[in-house]
Write an enzyme that holds these catalytic residues in place. Structure first.
Site, mmCIF file in Angstrom:
data_model
loop_
_atom_site.group_PDB
_atom_site.id
_atom_site.type_symbol
_atom_site.label_atom_id
_atom_site.label_comp_id
_atom_site.label_asym_id
_atom_site.label_seq_id
_atom_site.Cartn_x
_atom_site.Cartn_y
_atom_site.Cartn_z
ATOM 1 N N GLU A 130 -11.444 0.854 2.928
ATOM 2 C CA GLU A 130 -10.364 0.590 1.973
ATOM 3 C C GLU A 130 -9.600 -0.617 2.491
ATOM 4 O O GLU A 130 -8.665 -0.493 3.284
ATOM 5 C CB GLU A 130 -9.450 1.815 1.836
ATOM 6 C CG GLU A 130 -10.157 3.076 1.366
ATOM 7 C CD GLU A 130 -10.681 2.999 -0.051
ATOM 8 O OE1 GLU A 130 -10.382 2.009 -0.748
ATOM 9 O OE2 GLU A 130 -11.393 3.917 -0.475
ATOM 10 N N CYS A 148 -1.850 -1.625 -0.999
ATOM 11 C CA CYS A 148 -3.101 -2.357 -1.246
ATOM 12 C C CYS A 148 -3.316 -2.524 -2.743
ATOM 13 O O CYS A 148 -4.060 -3.415 -3.162
ATOM 14 C CB CYS A 148 -4.283 -1.647 -0.593
ATOM 15 S SG CYS A 148 -4.398 0.094 -0.964
#
Length: 511
Positions: free
Chosen positions: A262, A296
């Site tokens: 990720e 993110c």
């Protein structure tokens, strides 16, 4: 604050390694957790050593042999109880998340709620670790596939979601029969320690073997490349920058280990002519300035149709002016934007704003930091709005800060090309009332991101869906949907219950 720390079991000096409910007496370097809220020490952690790491790995290996044989629904019951413990401590843990990381208290509470939600999800999943039955081409044969636990899952988490990402991975891995070794960000070790303190009684009450849930606080100089190179750990789930992810994935890949990556995001929102602008503006502002731009999935690029461009920019300026009045202590109810995690993050913010202007961009609002002569307030910045072009070098990068680059488009095809025209591929969104545009955006020629939304923003993903992205975002998936399969090994089985031995594909092999 002191009473919150006491209720969470946080002392002035804490040990940095646990095998579940027991703590190792660590003797490594001192890790001081300093709050970005006021730049003051919260508490310290005695980091772990390589000797501590070896102790934890051996305990994890022993625990896996026991844990994998416990029926999955029973493992799910442990996770259910962990969720209930998190409910009891939601306010305190959310408070600590805010104090140690800097996100506003509402978001701190939301992060703990994510932990609770994934516990609920994993409990149900514990009864749905399903394989498939297939028809064999051979008479009186049965074929099916099934899933088995992998073993130890290494978990490396980032500061921005210091506890939720652990829960996404650890709760699903646990019901799958795996054990976890968690290495949290060195910037947010206290939230990890508090989490282990919260779950300790559940583990004791259910006789969960020591070594199922492990925690190790250590710097990369002690536990870095050697951690991911450890062949005893078949799977690593890593949250971090693209650069770090590429390096670590290379080490893991060299030994044919598995990864869930990720990594960076450079997420865009498209605003079409038919968009509900009230909805779009609200979404964009939260996406761009929420968590001070340190998600993110934060909105970093805004692609606006030329027919509504001026109106959108005007509305955003007004919204940002309002937000700028609510920058401050994230524990105060009216605050909307807390601090960046460090002075280094502030420097990155200022560097990006300077660079985009040198490349030809125009600063429309904000983009300044507070005077660092006041050390209590030197991690705070005013979120920035900038006109930019997608091809600018700095726009192609992810700057982990509240910066929003705005650009125009003429056709939906051009907008999609701009959305896709960056190395990263995490989250994306379009605001439109046009069904052709929305369907095109979700089609095989549309967004190339792992997450694509219609009339909602880029951030705030629900745990029920698989989370992750494509390209430089790493391609990993965790949390909901069928992400549980990443934590297990797949096996195809064929059973012959006949008295013959026919070969597949009708091959004859007589002797």
């Amino acid at each position: 604050m002191k009473t919150v720390l006491e209720r969470l079991g946080i002392r002035d000096l804490n040990h940095g390694a646990s095998t579940g409910s027991k703590w190792l007496t660590t003797k490594g370097k001192m890790n001081e957790s300093v709050s970005p809220v006021n730049n003051k020490l919260i508490a310290s952690v005695q980091s772990a050593t390589l000797e501590d790491y070896e102790t934890i790995v051996k305990k994890a290996e022993e625990a896996f042999k026991v844990w994998r044989e416990i029926p999955a629904p029973q493992r799910g019951e442990v996770v259910r109880q962990i969720g209930n413990k998190l409910r009891e401590h939601k306010e305190d843990l959310g408070y600590l998340v805010t104090w140690e990381m800097g996100k506003i208290y509402q978001e701190g509470l939301g992060e703990v709620q994510e932990m609770i939600d994934i516990c609920d999800f994993a409990v149900g999943q514990s009864r749905l670790l399903n394989g498939f039955t297939m028809h064999s081409e051979r008479k009186q044969h049965r074929m099916y596939d099934q899933y088995h636990p992998l073993g130890i899952v290494g978990l490396i988490t980032s500061f921005n979601f210091p506890v939720a990402v652990w829960a996404w991975n650890a709760m699903v891995a646990a019901v799958c029969g795996d054990v976890v070794i968690w290495k949290p960000s060195s910037r947010t070790p206290l939230t990890a320690i508090a989490t282990h303190n919260i779950i300790a009684d559940v583990l004791k009450d259910n006789n969960v073997p020591e070594g199922v849930f492990n925690l190790i606080v250590a710097g990369s100089d002690v536990l870095g490349d050697n951690f991911v190179a450890d062949r005893r750990i078949p799977l690593f789930s890593i949250t971090g920058s693209t650069a770090v992810g590429k390096k670590l994935a290379g080490i893991i890949g060299a030994r044919l280990g598995r990864t869930i990556l990720e990594l960076g995001g450079n997420n865009a929102v498209i605003i079409a002519p038919s968009a509900n602008l009230e909805m779009a503006i609200k979404s964009v502002v939260f996406g761009a300035v929420g968590t001070a731009g340190q998600r993110c999935t934060s909105t970093r690029r805004l692609i606006v149709h030329e027919s509504v461009y001026d109106e959108v920019v005007a509305k955003l300026k007004i919204a940002y002016q309002s937000v700028a009045q609510k920058i401050g202590n994230p524990l105060e109810k009216e605050t909307l934007v807390g601090p960046l995690i460090s002075e280094g993050a502030v420097k990155d913010f200022l560097h990006a704003i300077d660079k985009v202007q040198k490349e030809g961009g125009k600063l429309l609002y904000g983009g300044v930091s507070y005077d660092c002569e006041n050390k209590d307030f030197c991690h705070y910045v005013v979120p920035a709005l900038l006109e930019a072009e997608n091809h600018y070098e700095i726009v192609q990068e992810e700057t982990f800060a509240p910066i929003l680059y705005i650009m125009k488009y003429k056709t939906i095809e051009e907008a999609i090309a701009l959305n896709n025209g960056v190395p990263q591929g995490l989250s994306s969104s379009i605001f439109t009332e046009n069904i052709r545009e929305s369907e095109l955006f979700l089609s095989e020629t549309g967004s190339d991101c792992g997450i694509a939304n219609i009339n909602i923003g880029t951030s705030g993903a629900e745990i029920g869906g698989a989370f992750g992205g494509e390209k430089d975002t790493g391609g990993g998936r965790e949390s909901g949907s069928d992400s549980w399969k990443s934590y297990m090994r797949r096996q195809t089985n064929t059973i012959n219950y006949s008295t013959d031995l026919p070969l597949a594909q009708g091959i004859q092999f007589g002797f």
